[in-house]
Design a protein around this motif. Structure first.
Motif, PDB file in Angstrom:
ATOM      1  N   LEU A   1       0.811  -1.222   0.000  1.00  0.00           N
ATOM      2  CA  LEU A   1       0.000   0.000   0.000  1.00  0.00           C
ATOM      3  C   LEU A   1       0.842   1.268   0.000  1.00  0.00           C
ATOM      4  O   LEU A   1       0.602   2.188  -0.779  1.00  0.00           O
ATOM      5  N   ILE A   2       1.840   1.319   0.889  1.00  0.00           N
ATOM      6  CA  ILE A   2       2.554   2.590   1.076  1.00  0.00           C
ATOM      7  C   ILE A   2       4.057   2.459   0.873  1.00  0.00           C
ATOM      8  O   ILE A   2       4.796   3.409   1.118  1.00  0.00           O
ATOM      9  N   GLY A   3       4.545   1.290   0.420  1.00  0.00           N
ATOM     10  CA  GLY A   3       5.961   1.142   0.113  1.00  0.00           C
ATOM     11  C   GLY A   3       6.873   1.122   1.324  1.00  0.00           C
ATOM     12  O   GLY A   3       8.079   1.251   1.227  1.00  0.00           O
ATOM     13  N   GLY A   4       6.332   0.944   2.482  1.00  0.00           N
ATOM     14  CA  GLY A   4       7.118   0.913   3.709  1.00  0.00           C
ATOM     15  C   GLY A   4       6.237   0.466   4.857  1.00  0.00           C
ATOM     16  O   GLY A   4       5.058   0.172   4.683  1.00  0.00           O
ATOM     17  N   GLY A   5       6.816   0.440   6.056  1.00  0.00           N
ATOM     18  CA  GLY A   5       6.031   0.072   7.228  1.00  0.00           C
ATOM     19  C   GLY A   5       6.022  -1.412   7.521  1.00  0.00           C
ATOM     20  O   GLY A   5       5.733  -1.826   8.641  1.00  0.00           O
ATOM     21  N   GLY A   6       6.341  -2.237   6.520  1.00  0.00           N
ATOM     22  CA  GLY A   6       6.336  -3.680   6.739  1.00  0.00           C
ATOM     23  C   GLY A   6       7.337  -4.111   7.783  1.00  0.00           C
ATOM     24  O   GLY A   6       7.041  -4.930   8.655  1.00  0.00           O
ATOM     25  N   SER A   7       8.530  -3.523   7.719  1.00  0.00           N
ATOM     26  CA  SER A   7       9.567  -3.899   8.670  1.00  0.00           C
ATOM     27  C   SER A   7       9.256  -3.393  10.074  1.00  0.00           C
ATOM     28  O   SER A   7       9.736  -3.950  11.066  1.00  0.00           O
ATOM     29  N   ILE A   8       8.450  -2.326  10.152  1.00  0.00           N
ATOM     30  CA  ILE A   8       8.029  -1.830  11.460  1.00  0.00           C
ATOM     31  C   ILE A   8       7.201  -2.891  12.179  1.00  0.00           C
ATOM     32  O   ILE A   8       7.213  -2.997  13.401  1.00  0.00           O
ATOM     33  N   LEU A   9       6.476  -3.702  11.407  1.00  0.00           N
ATOM     34  CA  LEU A   9       5.658  -4.767  11.994  1.00  0.00           C
ATOM     35  C   LEU A   9       6.433  -6.065  12.178  1.00  0.00           C
ATOM     36  O   LEU A   9       6.165  -6.823  13.104  1.00  0.00           O
ATOM     37  N   THR A  10       7.406  -6.332  11.309  1.00  0.00           N
ATOM     38  CA  THR A  10       8.021  -7.657  11.255  1.00  0.00           C
ATOM     39  C   THR A  10       8.736  -8.047  12.534  1.00  0.00           C
ATOM     40  O   THR A  10       8.513  -9.128  13.080  1.00  0.00           O
TER      41      THR A  10
ATOM     42  N   GLY B   1      -2.858   6.254  -1.129  1.00  0.00           N
ATOM     43  CA  GLY B   1      -1.876   6.009  -0.077  1.00  0.00           C
ATOM     44  C   GLY B   1      -1.740   7.153   0.908  1.00  0.00           C
ATOM     45  O   GLY B   1      -1.471   6.953   2.096  1.00  0.00           O
ATOM     46  N   LYS B   2      -1.932   8.392   0.424  1.00  0.00           N
ATOM     47  CA  LYS B   2      -1.784   9.561   1.294  1.00  0.00           C
ATOM     48  C   LYS B   2      -2.804   9.543   2.426  1.00  0.00           C
ATOM     49  O   LYS B   2      -2.565  10.085   3.498  1.00  0.00           O
ATOM     50  N   LYS B   3      -3.967   8.942   2.171  1.00  0.00           N
ATOM     51  CA  LYS B   3      -4.997   8.877   3.205  1.00  0.00           C
ATOM     52  C   LYS B   3      -4.680   7.795   4.238  1.00  0.00           C
ATOM     53  O   LYS B   3      -5.077   7.896   5.401  1.00  0.00           O
ATOM     54  N   LEU B   4      -3.994   6.753   3.786  1.00  0.00           N
ATOM     55  CA  LEU B   4      -3.686   5.644   4.686  1.00  0.00           C
ATOM     56  C   LEU B   4      -2.493   5.944   5.585  1.00  0.00           C
ATOM     57  O   LEU B   4      -2.411   5.442   6.697  1.00  0.00           O
ATOM     58  N   LYS B   5      -1.558   6.753   5.090  1.00  0.00           N
ATOM     59  CA  LYS B   5      -0.336   7.002   5.848  1.00  0.00           C
ATOM     60  C   LYS B   5      -0.580   7.538   7.259  1.00  0.00           C
ATOM     61  O   LYS B   5       0.002   7.036   8.220  1.00  0.00           O
ATOM     62  N   PRO B   6      -1.425   8.568   7.428  1.00  0.00           N
ATOM     63  CA  PRO B   6      -1.649   9.066   8.789  1.00  0.00           C
ATOM     64  C   PRO B   6      -2.244   8.003   9.712  1.00  0.00           C
ATOM     65  O   PRO B   6      -1.831   7.881  10.872  1.00  0.00           O
ATOM     66  N   ALA B   7      -3.196   7.227   9.206  1.00  0.00           N
ATOM     67  CA  ALA B   7      -3.819   6.175  10.024  1.00  0.00           C
ATOM     68  C   ALA B   7      -2.794   5.131  10.432  1.00  0.00           C
ATOM     69  O   ALA B   7      -2.727   4.708  11.596  1.00  0.00           O
ATOM     70  N   PHE B   8      -1.964   4.716   9.462  1.00  0.00           N
ATOM     71  CA  PHE B   8      -0.926   3.747   9.782  1.00  0.00           C
ATOM     72  C   PHE B   8       0.097   4.359  10.746  1.00  0.00           C
ATOM     73  O   PHE B   8       0.636   3.674  11.621  1.00  0.00           O
TER      74      PHE B   8
END
Length: 262
Positions: free
Chosen positions: A18-27, A236-243
């Motif tokens: 979705l946003i090209g990042g954040g996956g490693s923050i969860l992993t 993606g811009k709408k999802l970034k703040p929520a994530f």
């Protein structure tokens, strides 16, 4: 907890798609808290999961011409160098027992998770703040600045197994003025190269449970296909703040768990 962990593995891929990042923050939190892995081993596994997932995710962007290869090289080469130095020298140099203070033992595992949590808080701020605020950060020598950012991301990747998408995308968008879709595709390519290089540098240092690793990676890859599809439907811009708020809560939780509740 393991069932929850496998479900969360899909979310890792969805975030990357979705946003090209954040996956490693969860992993790393998923591997440490849901699969009960040692923190250092979790960082190694994270490099493979995030690297493989990002590589698969970058193919569709490459086919659409949404990867800036020149930028990927400028960013990627310094990153690979610092990933190698971090995995080979900095990480092994951290003692298992770092410091004992006021009946609190700071171990290497706790230190790495605290560093991770602090970076999560900074990442959350980067995702929550408005695009107008992001645009205020400029650099005079963008090429040099991007290379320095690449080197910094390499240290983060090598130390805590994070791909660094939360650092890469703001640099690509704000400094190089890449369109958001191109920034996401380029970010995925950089994350893939950095993370897989870091995993390769770590082989031989730990015993790898390949079946488990492939299982988590496969679910994350399923997630990135879902995320890539959703990215065509959701901005993606709408999802970034929520994530970003989710990452902030996770970061604060880890700090509380590792320091206050120990």
């Amino acid at each position: 907890m393991e069932t929850t962990g496998y479900f969360a593995s899909i979310l890792i891929g969805i975030s990357l798609g979705l946003i090209g990042g954040g996956g490693s923050i969860l992993t790393v939190p998923v591997l440490v808290y849901l699969f009960a892995l040692d923190t250092v081993l979790a960082t190694t596994y994270s490099l493979f999961v995030v690297g493989s997932t990002s590589l698969v995710g970058s193919f569709s962007y490459f086919k659409k011409g949404l990867i800036d290869l020149k930028t990927a090289i400028y960013f990627g080469l310094p990153s690979i160098a610092t990933v190698f130095l971090t995995r080979q020298f900095l990480l092994p140099a951290i003692p298992e027992k770092v410091i004992y203070l006021d009946n609190f033992l700071l171990t290497r595992s706790i230190l790495l998770m605290v560093i991770f949590a602090v970076l999560m808080v900074f990442a959350a701020y980067s995702m929550i703040k408005s695009d107008k605020e992001n645009e205020e950060t400029q650099a005079k020598n963008t090429t040099l600045w991007v290379m320095l950012q690449g080197a910094a991301v390499g240290v983060v990747t090598g130390l805590i197994g994070a791909g660094g998408g939360f650092l890469i995308i703001p640099a690509l968008v704000n400094l190089l003025k890449l369109p958001i879709k191109t920034a996401i595709g380029t970010s995925l390519m950089i994350i893939a190269v950095n993370s897989l290089a870091g995993f390769g540098f770590s082989l031989g240092q730990q015993q790898i449970q390949w079946l488990f690793l492939f299982s988590v990676t496969t679910l994350a890859i399923v997630g990135i296909f879902i995320g890539s599809y959703l990215s065509t439907k959701i901005e993606g811009k709408k999802l970034k703040p929520a994530f970003g708020w989710f990452v902030l809560v996770m970061g604060v939780y880890i700090l509380m768990k590792e320091i206050v509740l120990k």
